[in-house]
Write a protein that holds these residues in place. Structure first.
Motif, mmCIF file in Angstrom:
data_model
loop_
_atom_site.group_PDB
_atom_site.id
_atom_site.type_symbol
_atom_site.label_atom_id
_atom_site.label_comp_id
_atom_site.label_asym_id
_atom_site.label_seq_id
_atom_site.Cartn_x
_atom_site.Cartn_y
_atom_site.Cartn_z
ATOM 1 N N GLN A 47 0.961 -1.275 -0.117
ATOM 2 C CA GLN A 47 0.008 -0.123 0.033
ATOM 3 C C GLN A 47 0.822 1.240 -0.007
ATOM 4 O OE1 GLN A 47 -2.543 -2.203 3.407
ATOM 5 N NE2 GLN A 47 -3.671 -0.300 2.623
ATOM 6 N N PRO A 48 1.142 1.798 -1.101
ATOM 7 C CA PRO A 48 2.024 2.962 -1.341
ATOM 8 C C PRO A 48 1.811 4.095 -0.446
ATOM 9 C CG PRO A 48 0.780 2.910 -3.127
ATOM 10 C CD PRO A 48 0.342 1.840 -2.307
ATOM 11 N N GLU A 49 0.569 4.268 -0.179
ATOM 12 C CA GLU A 49 0.438 5.675 0.552
ATOM 13 C C GLU A 49 0.142 5.270 2.209
ATOM 14 O OE1 GLU A 49 -2.109 7.256 -3.027
ATOM 15 O OE2 GLU A 49 -2.777 5.379 -1.579
ATOM 16 N N LYS A 50 0.892 5.862 3.099
ATOM 17 C CA LYS A 50 0.616 5.815 4.351
ATOM 18 C C LYS A 50 -0.260 6.670 5.080
ATOM 19 C CE LYS A 50 4.165 3.317 6.250
ATOM 20 N NZ LYS A 50 3.722 1.866 7.047
ATOM 21 N N LEU A 51 -0.763 7.820 4.226
ATOM 22 C CA LEU A 51 -1.713 8.839 4.565
ATOM 23 C C LEU A 51 -2.352 9.233 3.447
ATOM 24 C CD1 LEU A 51 -3.306 10.532 6.885
ATOM 25 C CD2 LEU A 51 -1.341 12.149 6.444
ATOM 26 N N LEU A 52 -3.817 9.386 3.449
ATOM 27 C CA LEU A 52 -4.350 9.955 2.291
ATOM 28 C C LEU A 52 -5.619 10.755 3.126
ATOM 29 C CD1 LEU A 52 -5.063 10.079 -0.768
ATOM 30 C CD2 LEU A 52 -6.778 8.252 -0.363
ATOM 31 N N SER A 53 -5.327 12.238 2.817
ATOM 32 C CA SER A 53 -6.257 13.165 3.155
ATOM 33 C C SER A 53 -7.154 13.690 1.989
ATOM 34 C CB SER A 53 -5.509 13.998 3.806
ATOM 35 O OG SER A 53 -6.413 15.238 4.522
ATOM 36 N N VAL A 54 -8.426 13.679 2.165
ATOM 37 C CA VAL A 54 -9.380 14.269 1.241
ATOM 38 C C VAL A 54 -10.565 15.113 1.911
ATOM 39 C CG1 VAL A 54 -8.922 12.456 -0.319
ATOM 40 C CG2 VAL A 54 -10.974 12.344 1.184
ATOM 41 N N PHE A 55 -11.145 15.884 1.408
ATOM 42 C CA PHE A 55 -12.223 16.627 1.727
ATOM 43 C C PHE A 55 -13.406 15.865 1.782
ATOM 44 C CE2 PHE A 55 -10.766 20.445 3.329
ATOM 45 C CZ PHE A 55 -9.553 20.834 2.364
ATOM 46 N N LYS A 56 -14.528 15.845 2.519
ATOM 47 C CA LYS A 56 -15.780 15.242 2.401
ATOM 48 C C LYS A 56 -16.242 15.507 1.068
ATOM 49 C CE LYS A 56 -20.473 15.875 4.517
ATOM 50 N NZ LYS A 56 -21.256 16.452 5.521
ATOM 51 N N GLY A 57 -16.968 14.386 0.369
ATOM 52 C CA GLY A 57 -17.486 14.530 -0.795
ATOM 53 C C GLY A 57 -16.718 14.438 -1.887
ATOM 54 N N ALA A 58 -15.298 14.240 -1.744
ATOM 55 C CA ALA A 58 -14.409 14.094 -2.768
ATOM 56 C C ALA A 58 -14.314 12.688 -2.886
ATOM 57 C CB ALA A 58 -12.983 14.501 -2.415
ATOM 58 N N PRO A 59 -13.813 12.241 -4.133
ATOM 59 C CA PRO A 59 -13.543 10.691 -4.413
ATOM 60 C C PRO A 59 -12.333 10.338 -3.718
ATOM 61 C CG PRO A 59 -12.964 12.060 -6.405
ATOM 62 C CD PRO A 59 -13.516 12.877 -5.511
ATOM 63 N N GLY B 136 -0.838 -5.580 3.942
ATOM 64 C CA GLY B 136 -0.103 -4.559 3.446
ATOM 65 C C GLY B 136 0.261 -3.496 4.781
ATOM 66 N N GLY B 137 0.781 -2.562 4.500
ATOM 67 C CA GLY B 137 1.299 -1.655 5.710
ATOM 68 C C GLY B 137 0.299 -0.881 6.018
ATOM 69 N N GLY B 138 -1.183 -0.803 5.304
ATOM 70 C CA GLY B 138 -2.199 0.349 5.600
ATOM 71 C C GLY B 138 -2.186 1.558 5.108
ATOM 72 N N THR B 139 -3.029 2.090 5.137
ATOM 73 C CA THR B 139 -3.233 3.602 4.625
ATOM 74 C C THR B 139 -4.189 4.174 5.617
ATOM 75 O OG1 THR B 139 -2.855 2.982 2.327
ATOM 76 C CG2 THR B 139 -4.055 5.329 3.087
ATOM 77 N N ARG B 140 -3.932 5.326 6.231
ATOM 78 C CA ARG B 140 -4.759 5.846 7.126
ATOM 79 C C ARG B 140 -5.672 7.036 6.302
ATOM 80 N NH1 ARG B 140 -5.969 6.710 11.978
ATOM 81 N NH2 ARG B 140 -4.165 5.519 12.793
ATOM 82 N N LEU B 141 -6.729 6.841 6.189
ATOM 83 C CA LEU B 141 -7.701 8.059 5.151
ATOM 84 C C LEU B 141 -8.113 8.848 6.552
ATOM 85 C CD1 LEU B 141 -9.189 8.675 2.787
ATOM 86 C CD2 LEU B 141 -11.098 7.028 3.364
#
Lengths: 109, 113
Positions: free
Chosen positions: A6-18, A100-105
């Motif tokens: 899982q290449p991304e440790k952290l993924l940050s998005v705004f509400k309503g975004a894909p 995988g190492g996990g992704t924090r959303l």
């Protein structure tokens, strides 16, 4: 040896975004792929598995054997989707899961 | 059903000591698997038991051992603890050992000082 990345440790998005959480795997046979989720202060739980081809909480994931990927997608993120997401592979021999190492959303308001 | 239960919740040990972790599966589940989750990493498979027999073993030293009892509960034992054994130890149960979904317990947090 089987491997899940899982290449991304952290993924940050705004509400309503894909949202798309990436998962790539290496395995010589026909694996079974899973997405597990861990919400804050809760135990690890199954979100979906590729053989079910179902949508859970608006999430879907398609197994792409050519690209050896199993990305998790949701068209419109919700704040309650904020959690730790793990991709996992099960081989043909048994029930051992390789994670995988996990992704924090993080879904921001 | 309370789901998979594990005890203790937290544990602090010193290097060289021995530890026993316990797991009770969901009622009716005959398979138990153990995973080690080091901080910041995904769970790593240690053992799987089904009907009291070992069905799989991960890449862990012989200091790690486990067993499953007639009531399908399980123990994970770790001898000669090292600092690197500090982790969250997860237990998962499933109906069988090949195809069924694994359901995870809350884990035991082991700290080795």
């Amino acid at each position: 040896a089987q491997r899940v990345t899982q290449p991304e440790k952290l993924l940050s998005v705004f509400k309503g975004a894909p949202v798309e959480l990436k998962c790539n795997y290496s395995y010589s046979g026909s694996p079974e792929l899973f997405w597990y989720v861990q919400y804050s202060r809760q135990r690890l739980q199954l979100l979906l598995r590729h053989i079910s081809r179902e949508s859970i909480k608006g999430f879907t994931a398609d197994l792409n054997k050519g690209e050896t990927s199993f990305h998790l997608k949701k068209p419109f993120a919700q704040e309650e989707d904020s959690a730790m997401y793990y991709c996992a592979l099960r081989d043909n021999a048994g029930n051992m899961l390789t994670f995988g190492g996990g992704t924090r959303l993080m879904v921001k308001p | 059903d309370a789901g998979v239960t594990q005890s203790p919740t937290h544990l602090i040990k010193t290097r060289g000591q021995h530890v026993t972790l316990r797991c009770s599966p969901i009622s009716g589940h005959k398979s138990v698997s153990w995973y080690q989750q080091v901080l910041g990493q995904g769970p790593q498979f240690i053992f799987q038991y089904y009907e009291k027999e070992e069905r799989g073993r991960g890449n862990f030293p012989d200091r790690f051992s486990a067993r499953q009892f007639p009531n399908y509960s399980s123990e994970l034992n770790v001898n000669a603890l090292l600092l690197g054994d500090s982790a969250l130890y997860l237990c998962a149960s499933s109906l069988d050992y090949r195809t069924d979904t694994q359901y995870f317990g809350p884990g035991t947090r082991l700290t080795v000082l």
